[in-house]
Write a protein that holds these residues in place. Structure first.
Motif, PDB file in Angstrom:
ATOM      1  N   LYS A 271      52.011  34.586  34.529  1.00  0.00           N
ATOM      2  CA  LYS A 271      51.338  34.338  35.797  1.00  0.00           C
ATOM      3  C   LYS A 271      51.611  35.448  36.800  1.00  0.00           C
ATOM      4  O   LYS A 271      52.734  35.942  36.901  1.00  0.00           O
ATOM      5  N   SER A 275      46.479  35.174  39.263  1.00  0.00           N
ATOM      6  CA  SER A 275      45.847  34.939  37.961  1.00  0.00           C
ATOM      7  C   SER A 275      46.867  34.477  36.935  1.00  0.00           C
ATOM      8  O   SER A 275      48.069  34.732  37.066  1.00  0.00           O
ATOM      9  N   TYR A 277      47.330  34.905  32.762  1.00  0.00           N
ATOM     10  CA  TYR A 277      46.883  35.597  31.557  1.00  0.00           C
ATOM     11  C   TYR A 277      47.426  34.841  30.349  1.00  0.00           C
ATOM     12  O   TYR A 277      48.611  34.504  30.302  1.00  0.00           O
ATOM     13  N   PRO A 298      41.455  36.318  32.382  1.00  0.00           N
ATOM     14  CA  PRO A 298      42.397  35.548  33.199  1.00  0.00           C
ATOM     15  C   PRO A 298      41.738  34.377  33.922  1.00  0.00           C
ATOM     16  O   PRO A 298      40.534  34.376  34.188  1.00  0.00           O
TER      17      PRO A 298
END
Length: 336
Positions: A271, A275, A277, A298
């Motif tokens: 994180k 966003s 991922y 994302p």
């Protein structure tokens, strides 16, 4: 380099502003973005190597009712007690972990005797030396001033939380328990420099990952996004200073604040402030090797999502928890 961001304690969207709303000012340290000439190609966080793994929309599960949890920095789903989340405060706070219900109610506070919270930034649940036993891993890896030549990980058997099904009426009614016997591991970052000479750089990090299949550990730098790993076999008593081995570098431009691995080991998430991922992990693939490939597109989590993230055991969603008091606990379901 320093930057300031003003973060206001969030309010429910359907409710009017309430008295006592406070505004806090956080200072984040960003290291120089140095890349050695011999560094291997970085794994991109922009181009997706897999179909998008969309999560959301977010669901507000509740708000944390414990005022002592005001700088939540890590989050993990319990490996022993269903319906329990673990969290902790970051730098300079007490050496304690907090058991929360999935509606944000404080269940219990656990003090880790013999430990110190220099800058705890993340925690994970994973395996350890005793087969079948679940352990808590606390990452004391914050290093804003880059003045720490070693960082620490604490490991302790995960306690069961007996009152998970019936949360105390108030946070003040939640018990405080002392846990003894925490193991401490001192680690230093190692990275090949010019001519292959080993260097010992200093990093600020906020992301800890523990492989539920093997117990291997991965740490991801906060803004110098290098990835380091150490095998579980090296995390043993009397090991002395343990070397973290450089794996790869993720594309610059993100400030990583936390991570999580699903209990089945198949989903990995990291994180940033805005966003999340997510990587899908193949059978037989090491946790460190996951980061050599690009993640899925994302999921945007801007707003009061905070630093902390915890995947569900099957990777079917994740929880986020913000800093501040009366902070929201969100769940982001995965869209099939």
């Amino acid at each position: 380099m320093r930057w300031l961001s003003r973060v206001q304690r969030p309010r429910p969207s359907a409710a009017p502003p309430t008295a006592g709303t406070r505004t806090r000012l956080f200072v984040h340290e960003l290291e120089d973005r140095w890349v050695p000439a011999a560094a291997p190609a970085a794994a991109s966080l922009v181009a997706s190597a897999a179909p998008a793994a969309a999560y959301g929309p977010k669901q507000l599960l509740g708000r944390v009712n414990a005022p002592q949890i005001d700088e939540a920095s890590g989050l993990a789903v319990s490996g022993t007690t269903p319906g329990v989340l673990w969290t902790h405060n970051d730098s300079g706070n007490t050496a304690q972990v907090f058991a929360l219900s999935t509606s944000g109610k404080l269940l219990a506070t656990y003090t880790l005797a013999g430990t110190r919270n220099v800058d705890w930034e993340d925690l994970q649940v994973g395996p350890g030396p005793v087969p079948g036993q679940s352990y808590l891993y606390l990452a004391d890896v914050g290093n804003n001033k880059l003045n720490r030549s070693t960082v620490q990980i604490y490991r302790i058997p995960e306690p069961s939380v007996p009152n998970a099904g019936a949360p105390p009426a108030t946070a003040a009614d939640a018990p405080t328990v002392t846990l003894r016997g925490a193991e401490r591991f001192d680690l230093r970052y190692t990275k090949p420099g010019s001519g292959g000479v080993l260097t010992f750089p200093r990093y600020n990090a906020e992301t800890l990952l523990v492989d539920p299949r093997t117990g291997d550990v991965v740490i991801v730098g906060k803004s110098r996004n290098d990835v380091f790993s150490v095998p579980a076999a090296q995390l043993r008593a009397g090991a002395g200073t343990i070397d973290l081995t450089y794996v790869t570098t993720l594309t610059r431009g993100s400030t990583f604040t936390g991570g999580s691995v699903s209990a089945d080991g198949a989903t990995v998430a990291v994180k940033s402030h805005s966003s999340v991922y997510v990587w899908s992990r193949a059978a037989g693939q090491s946790l460190a090797d996951v980061f050599r490939a690009a993640p899925a597109a994302p999921t945007s989590v801007s707003g009061p999502a905070g630093e902390a993230i915890a995947l569900t055991p099957d990777g079917g969603g994740f929880y986020t928890l913000a800093e501040g008091v009366n902070q929201p606990l969100y769940f982001w379901p995965r869209n099939a």
